[in-house]
Scaffold this motif. Structure first.
Motif, PDB file in Angstrom:
ATOM      1  N   ALA A  47     -20.273 -12.981  -2.271  1.00 37.98           N
ATOM      2  CA  ALA A  47     -20.017 -12.503  -0.912  1.00 37.98           C
ATOM      3  C   ALA A  47     -19.638 -13.666  -0.005  1.00 37.98           C
ATOM      4  N   SER A  48     -18.625 -13.453   0.823  1.00 42.22           N
ATOM      5  CA  SER A  48     -18.194 -14.491   1.757  1.00 42.22           C
ATOM      6  C   SER A  48     -17.752 -13.850   3.061  1.00 42.22           C
ATOM      7  N   ARG A  49     -17.617 -14.680   4.089  1.00 43.89           N
ATOM      8  CA  ARG A  49     -17.110 -14.200   5.376  1.00 43.89           C
ATOM      9  C   ARG A  49     -16.288 -15.312   6.012  1.00 43.89           C
ATOM     10  N   ASN A  50     -15.198 -14.944   6.630  1.00 49.06           N
ATOM     11  CA  ASN A  50     -14.345 -15.908   7.319  1.00 49.06           C
ATOM     12  C   ASN A  50     -14.883 -16.124   8.728  1.00 49.06           C
ATOM     13  N   VAL A  51     -15.370 -17.323   8.983  1.00 50.82           N
ATOM     14  CA  VAL A  51     -15.981 -17.603  10.281  1.00 50.82           C
ATOM     15  C   VAL A  51     -15.026 -18.308  11.239  1.00 50.82           C
ATOM     16  N   PHE A  52     -13.961 -18.905  10.689  1.00 51.93           N
ATOM     17  CA  PHE A  52     -13.044 -19.657  11.548  1.00 51.93           C
ATOM     18  C   PHE A  52     -11.690 -19.737  10.855  1.00 51.93           C
ATOM     19  N   THR A  53     -10.641 -19.347  11.573  1.00 59.20           N
ATOM     20  CA  THR A  53      -9.276 -19.435  11.044  1.00 59.20           C
ATOM     21  C   THR A  53      -8.473 -20.369  11.926  1.00 59.20           C
ATOM     22  N   ILE A  54      -7.928 -21.422  11.314  1.00 55.82           N
ATOM     23  CA  ILE A  54      -7.175 -22.420  12.074  1.00 55.82           C
ATOM     24  C   ILE A  54      -6.112 -23.028  11.167  1.00 55.82           C
ATOM     25  N   PRO A  55      -4.881 -23.271  11.668  1.00 57.33           N
ATOM     26  CA  PRO A  55      -3.776 -23.661  10.782  1.00 57.33           C
ATOM     27  C   PRO A  55      -3.679 -25.128  10.403  1.00 57.33           C
ATOM     28  N   ASP A  56      -4.360 -26.031  11.102  1.00 61.81           N
ATOM     29  CA  ASP A  56      -4.155 -27.453  10.794  1.00 61.81           C
ATOM     30  C   ASP A  56      -5.424 -28.100  10.250  1.00 61.81           C
ATOM     31  N   LEU A  57      -5.227 -29.175   9.482  1.00 63.07           N
ATOM     32  CA  LEU A  57      -6.342 -29.840   8.817  1.00 63.07           C
ATOM     33  C   LEU A  57      -7.321 -30.446   9.812  1.00 63.07           C
ATOM     34  N   ASN A  58      -6.826 -30.981  10.913  1.00 57.76           N
ATOM     35  CA  ASN A  58      -7.724 -31.583  11.898  1.00 57.76           C
ATOM     36  C   ASN A  58      -8.711 -30.561  12.454  1.00 57.76           C
ATOM     37  N   GLY A  59      -8.212 -29.341  12.726  1.00 58.01           N
ATOM     38  CA  GLY A  59      -9.092 -28.294  13.219  1.00 58.01           C
ATOM     39  C   GLY A  59     -10.097 -27.867  12.166  1.00 58.01           C
ATOM     40  N   ILE A  60      -9.642 -27.731  10.926  1.00 58.16           N
ATOM     41  CA  ILE A  60     -10.547 -27.369   9.825  1.00 58.16           C
ATOM     42  C   ILE A  60     -11.601 -28.453   9.652  1.00 58.16           C
ATOM     43  N   GLN A  61     -11.178 -29.708   9.716  1.00 61.99           N
ATOM     44  CA  GLN A  61     -12.108 -30.827   9.571  1.00 61.99           C
ATOM     45  C   GLN A  61     -13.187 -30.782  10.647  1.00 61.99           C
ATOM     46  N   SER A  62     -12.800 -30.532  11.898  1.00 65.13           N
ATOM     47  CA  SER A  62     -13.766 -30.473  13.000  1.00 65.13           C
ATOM     48  C   SER A  62     -14.763 -29.337  12.802  1.00 65.13           C
ATOM     49  N   ALA A  63     -14.259 -28.200  12.343  1.00 67.36           N
ATOM     50  CA  ALA A  63     -15.139 -27.053  12.113  1.00 67.36           C
ATOM     51  C   ALA A  63     -16.143 -27.338  11.004  1.00 67.36           C
ATOM     52  N   LEU A  64     -15.682 -27.992   9.942  1.00 70.27           N
ATOM     53  CA  LEU A  64     -16.590 -28.327   8.840  1.00 70.27           C
ATOM     54  C   LEU A  64     -17.618 -29.364   9.267  1.00 70.27           C
ATOM     55  N   GLU A  65     -17.183 -30.361  10.039  1.00 73.32           N
ATOM     56  CA  GLU A  65     -18.110 -31.398  10.505  1.00 73.32           C
ATOM     57  C   GLU A  65     -19.185 -30.818  11.412  1.00 73.32           C
ATOM     58  N   ALA A  66     -18.868 -29.703  12.069  1.00 74.48           N
ATOM     59  CA  ALA A  66     -19.844 -29.029  12.923  1.00 74.48           C
ATOM     60  C   ALA A  66     -20.766 -28.121  12.128  1.00 74.48           C
ATOM     61  N   GLY A  67     -20.509 -28.011  10.817  1.00 73.68           N
ATOM     62  CA  GLY A  67     -21.376 -27.205   9.974  1.00 73.68           C
ATOM     63  C   GLY A  67     -21.085 -25.725   9.988  1.00 73.68           C
ATOM     64  N   LEU A  68     -19.869 -25.339  10.436  1.00 69.37           N
ATOM     65  CA  LEU A  68     -19.558 -23.912  10.541  1.00 69.37           C
ATOM     66  C   LEU A  68     -19.326 -23.250   9.185  1.00 69.37           C
ATOM     67  N   GLY A  69     -18.939 -24.012   8.172  1.00 67.46           N
ATOM     68  CA  GLY A  69     -18.677 -23.401   6.875  1.00 67.46           C
ATOM     69  C   GLY A  69     -18.085 -24.416   5.912  1.00 67.46           C
ATOM     70  N   ILE A  70     -17.444 -23.901   4.859  1.00 68.39           N
ATOM     71  CA  ILE A  70     -16.778 -24.750   3.869  1.00 68.39           C
ATOM     72  C   ILE A  70     -15.330 -24.285   3.735  1.00 68.39           C
TER      73      ILE A  70
END
Length: 289
Positions: free
Chosen positions: A210-233
């Motif tokens: 089971a999974s859920r999409n918690v954040f959708t963003i098109p660029d790596l910098n945004g994905i990196q920031s979200a991961l560093e904040a602990g939002l997901g993988i």
């Protein structure tokens, strides 16, 4: 005692790599501007020099033998060093304008180092770079905008362009957080159409995780920031994982994601000298990371 050395012409090595990357002798002949018999002859000469069979035919399919895989991997390293030396002393005479398309997640990897080095080596080439999803870059209505496109292909054995590298797709998370232990598994992904997203969702669904999409963003910098904040993988090519993030080991809850191929797509069947130099520079840079 006198030592005898067997030299391997780089021309033979380049022929082998091109045959494998393009998927056949005819395709390699077109790319290298040689006849199919000439391509076959060079492969045979390479096999005879090494005393090993390198390729196996199965109908229209070509497969590397165990020895062939070893030679292929080493040949790419040798060619990368050869091309790097050539680049250093041949850049001044190349001129022109180029428009390069690259996947968004490769922008932070390629722009500062590889493309920066190209611009220094070829100062008379005017280079414009656009980053987007591979699907968008290769779309029919968009593709002709670019002289050269570096794009992801979902299956390594069906790449349409000239194969640059095969890379592992891996699960990535923050060093400080354990979002991968949460249920359902929180995902930070690019929008629909992203190969990584499609692969990650498909693998998890097939494994019954089971999974859920918690954040959708098109660029790596945004994905990196979200991961560093602990939002997901997320899922990324191993070669693009930022130092601030960690690669998670495959486990029961995180199945292996397999390989992704990265290929080059030229606008013209006979690319300009500038486009060829840029392609060689990208291939060298990615293979020596």
């Amino acid at each position: 005692m006198r030592l005898t050395h067997k030299n391997l012409p780089t021309e033979w090595l380049r022929t082998l790599v091109t045959v494998v990357d393009s998927g056949g002798f005819s395709q390699a002949g077109e790319l290298l501007a040689r006849t199919q018999p000439a391509i076959s002859r060079q492969i045979k000469e390479l096999e005879e020099r090494l005393g090993r069979q390198l390729l196996l035919r199965s109908g229209r399919t070509l497969n590397l033998t165990e020895s062939g895989l070893r030679v292929y991997d080493q040949a790419k390293r040798i060619l990368a060093l050869n091309d790097e030396l050539v680049f250093e002393f041949s850049g001044a005479s190349v001129t022109g304008k180029l428009h390069l398309g690259i996947p968004s997640e490769f922008a932070s990897v390629l722009l500062p180092r590889i493309i920066g080095q190209f611009s220094q080596s070829y100062p008379e080439v005017s280079l414009q770079v656009t980053s987007d999803l591979s699907r968008n870059l290769l779309a029919k209505g968009n593709r002709d905008r670019f002289d050269l496109i570096l794009a992801l292909q979902e299956k390594p054995d069906t790449a349409e362009g000239q194969l640059v590298i095969r890379d592992d797709l891996v699960w990535v998370a923050s060093h400080k957080h354990s979002a991968h232990l949460l249920k359902p598994l929180p995902l930070v992904l690019a929008p629909e159409g992203c190969i990584y997203r499609k692969r990650a969702e498909s693998i998890l669904q097939s494994a019954g995780i089971a999974s859920r999409n918690v954040f959708t963003i098109p660029d790596l910098n945004g994905i990196q920031s979200a991961l560093e904040a602990g939002l997901g993988i997320t899922a990324l090519c191993r070669s693009t994982v930022p130092e601030s993030l960690r690669v998670l080991r495959p486990s029961r809850g995180l199945p292996k994601l397999g390989e992704i191929s990265i290929g080059l797509h030229f606008k013209h069947r006979r690319p300009s000298a500038a486009a060829m130099r840029l392609a060689e520079h990208l291939q060298t840079g990615l293979n020596t990371q």
